[in-house]
Design an enzyme around this catalytic site. Sequence first.
Site, PDB file in Angstrom:
ATOM      1  CD1 TRP A  70      -2.334  -1.933   0.098  1.00 55.70           C
ATOM      2  CD2 TRP A  70      -2.749  -1.095   2.208  1.00 55.70           C
ATOM      3  NE1 TRP A  70      -3.135  -2.853   0.710  1.00 55.70           N
ATOM      4  CE2 TRP A  70      -3.629  -2.435   1.976  1.00 55.70           C
ATOM      5  CE3 TRP A  70      -3.359  -0.724   3.269  1.00 55.70           C
ATOM      6  CZ2 TRP A  70      -4.671  -3.097   2.549  1.00 55.70           C
ATOM      7  CZ3 TRP A  70      -4.325  -1.230   4.329  1.00 55.70           C
ATOM      8  CH2 TRP A  70      -5.022  -2.296   3.817  1.00 55.70           C
ATOM      9  CE  LYS A  71       3.941   1.412  -4.682  1.00 55.78           C
ATOM     10  NZ  LYS A  71       4.835   1.947  -5.708  1.00 55.78           N
TER      11      LYS A  71
ATOM     12  CG  HIS B 264       9.523  -0.911  -2.468  1.00 54.03           C
ATOM     13  ND1 HIS B 264       9.464   0.159  -3.082  1.00 54.03           N
ATOM     14  CD2 HIS B 264       8.588  -1.683  -3.087  1.00 54.03           C
ATOM     15  CE1 HIS B 264       8.712   0.124  -4.034  1.00 54.03           C
ATOM     16  NE2 HIS B 264       7.885  -0.930  -4.076  1.00 54.03           N
TER      17      HIS B 264
ATOM     18  CD  GLU C  26       8.472  -4.430  -6.366  1.00 53.89           C
ATOM     19  OE1 GLU C  26       7.202  -4.777  -6.543  1.00 53.89           O
ATOM     20  OE2 GLU C  26       8.971  -3.697  -5.690  1.00 53.89           O
TER      21      GLU C  26
ATOM     22  CB  SER D 183       2.724  -1.512 -13.851  1.00 57.60           C
ATOM     23  OG  SER D 183       3.287  -0.373 -13.441  1.00 57.60           O
TER      24      SER D 183
ATOM     25  N   GLY E 238       1.471  -2.965  -6.222  1.00 55.01           N
ATOM     26  CA  GLY E 238       1.407  -1.598  -5.720  1.00 55.01           C
ATOM     27  C   GLY E 238       0.050  -0.856  -5.744  1.00 55.01           C
ATOM     28  N   GLY E 239      -0.361   0.099  -6.971  1.00 54.20           N
ATOM     29  CA  GLY E 239      -1.147   0.722  -7.294  1.00 54.20           C
ATOM     30  C   GLY E 239      -2.492  -0.049  -7.040  1.00 54.20           C
TER      31      GLY E 239
HETATM   32  C1  PEP Z   1       5.224  -1.762  -5.717  1.00 58.59           C
HETATM   33  O1  PEP Z   1       5.167  -0.944  -5.169  1.00 58.59           O
HETATM   34  O2  PEP Z   1       6.223  -2.658  -5.219  1.00 58.59           O
HETATM   35  C2  PEP Z   1       4.710  -1.831  -7.255  1.00 58.59           C
HETATM   36  C3  PEP Z   1       5.186  -2.793  -8.143  1.00 58.59           C
HETATM   37  O3  PEP Z   1       3.915  -0.816  -7.708  1.00 58.59           O
HETATM   38  P1  PEP Z   1       2.997  -0.833  -8.615  1.00 58.59           P
HETATM   39  O4  PEP Z   1       2.096  -2.172  -9.015  1.00 58.59           O
HETATM   40  O5  PEP Z   1       2.038   0.254  -8.642  1.00 58.59           O
HETATM   41  O6  PEP Z   1       3.870  -0.628 -10.057  1.00 58.59           O
END
Ligand code: PEP
Length: 232
Positions: free
Chosen positions: A7-8, A91, A157, A193, A214-215
């Site tokens: 969730w950051k 991260h 990532e 993403s 993430g998002g």
């Molecule tokens: C993350 O925060 O680890 C991430 C992969 O973000 P997103 O899915 O938004 O790219």
Amino acid sequence: MLIAGNWKMFKGPSDAAAFCRDLRDADLPDGVDVVVCPPYVSLADAVQVLAGTEIGVFAQNCHWAEDGAFTGEVSAGMLRELGVYGTIVGHSERRQYFGETDETVAKRTEAALAAGLHVIACVGETEAEREAGETETVIRRQVSVLDADESLVVAYEPVWAIGTGKTATPQIAQDAHALIKSLIDVPVLYGGSVKPDNAAELMGQPAVDGALVGGASLDVESFAAICTAART
Ligand code: PEP
């Protein structure tokens, strides 16, 4: 398969509790492990709402000391006391904005595992590193500080894919995961993403063992859809 929602710095305690209530009631597939990673201040609410479910609660970081003069940090023991099951470590946003290095990632990982937490340790190259042909060197360096452990998972990532809407192709993910698996014998999640409409193809790659999202993890419907895509 493991699907983790990072969730950051989103969702304070009341939003987190509401999300977890909805997630608890959502139709999640069997055979997929699901975890959420709220900000520190929302961990207690998430643990409380998800108690008695199969959904785990992870922190987003964890210090290596048991306690001490480390303003703004939280230890593994403190997280355990809250009922937190694991933590993300390393991260890319921590590496980019808060000076996290391979050395501190290794120390955090080791301490968290020793305290009984599960760990998702993140690795991945920047766009500049990929363009310079350094992807393999970077991944090898980042993974070299980690030791295999039954409670450790690595998340690949690529930094250029995080929060950008630019997803790695399934082949890029597969190649990076295969490299990581040749270096350390642990499950490897893909992050960058991941959305409901690309999750199935990414999760279908043989070396992809799940996703760090993430998002798309901030909305119960899209997060549950990704969990469902991971099963198929
Ligand atoms: C993350 O925060 O680890 C991430 C992969 O973000 P997103 O899915 O938004 O790219």
